[in-house]
Design a protein around this motif. Structure first.
Motif, short mmCIF file in Angstrom:
data_model
loop_
_atom_site.label_atom_id
_atom_site.label_comp_id
_atom_site.label_asym_id
_atom_site.label_seq_id
_atom_site.Cartn_x
_atom_site.Cartn_y
_atom_site.Cartn_z
N GLY A 146 -0.98 -5.01 0.37
CA GLY A 146 -1.83 -4.08 -0.14
C GLY A 146 -3.35 -4.32 0.82
O GLY A 146 -3.71 -3.06 1.27
N ALA A 147 -3.71 -5.31 1.39
CA ALA A 147 -4.68 -5.43 2.33
C ALA A 147 -4.33 -4.66 3.54
O ALA A 147 -5.05 -4.00 4.06
N MET A 148 -2.99 -4.62 4.13
CA MET A 148 -2.79 -3.78 5.11
C MET A 148 -2.70 -2.32 4.96
O MET A 148 -3.29 -1.40 5.75
N LEU A 149 -2.37 -2.01 3.96
CA LEU A 149 -2.59 -0.41 3.39
C LEU A 149 -3.99 -0.08 3.48
O LEU A 149 -4.05 1.00 3.96
N HIS A 150 -4.57 -1.02 2.84
CA HIS A 150 -6.28 -0.53 2.90
C HIS A 150 -6.85 -0.44 4.28
O HIS A 150 -7.45 0.46 4.66
N LEU A 151 -6.41 -1.39 5.08
CA LEU A 151 -6.86 -1.39 6.48
C LEU A 151 -6.32 -0.14 7.36
O LEU A 151 -7.01 0.45 7.93
#
Length: 166
Positions: A146-151
């Motif tokens: 999820g954090a990678m997708l937000h980034l």
């Protein structure tokens, strides 16, 4: 920190160190682990608010420990928390404000490039953490994903901003 601790206590009674370990196990290395002092301060506040109750347990060769359990009000708070919607779309974005208020176009491009490097470094760090994470900890991997997708979305947005400014 209040609601995650209450949600963990909804699973059953525990003491502070057990709660810390449960959070670390569930969330993995990508999620900043709260320090034990923060956990005990929060537990004290939850107890004052009558959302939990603590009971001291005497131990023979160790200091006493305090076991916490939810009260009916704590049960209601957890149930309400799970029903609440979270975060609205991010309209108030500090990077965007800096872009809009930058005094000249050169400053905007520099800001975009600096922010892009920061996001790419964060993605690289998360990739390292993911590689080291227990492969069976699906919650930790979902958190990292999820954090990678937000980034990635933030990187795409920066690209769009740069295109618009050129």
């Amino acid at each position: 920190m209040r609601m995650p601790l209450l949600a963990l206590l909804a699973r059953g009674p525990a003491h502070g160190y057990e709660l810390k370990q449960a959070l670390e196990k569930l969330l993995g290395a990508a999620y900043p682990s709260p320090n034990i002092g923060q956990i005990y301060v929060t537990l004290g506040r939850l107890e004052k608010a009558r959302l939990i109750e603590g009971q001291d347990v005497v131990q023979a060769n160790r200091p006493n420990k305090r076991i916490y359990r939810l009260t009916p009000a704590g049960d209601e708070a957890v149930a309400g928390w799970f029903e609440e919607l979270t975060d609205e779309p991010r309209v108030r974005d500090e990077v965007f404000m800096k872009l809009v208020l930058a005094p000249e176009p050169g400053r905007q491009v520099a800001l975009i490039n600096k922010q892009r490097r920061h996001y790419l470094n964060a993605m690289r760090d998360l990739s390292r953490i993911a590689a080291a994470e227990d492969p069976d900890n699906r919650f930790a991997h979902l958190l990292i994903e999820g954090a990678m997708l937000h980034l990635q979305a933030d990187l795409d947005w920066l690209e769009r901003c740069q295109e618009e400014m050129e």
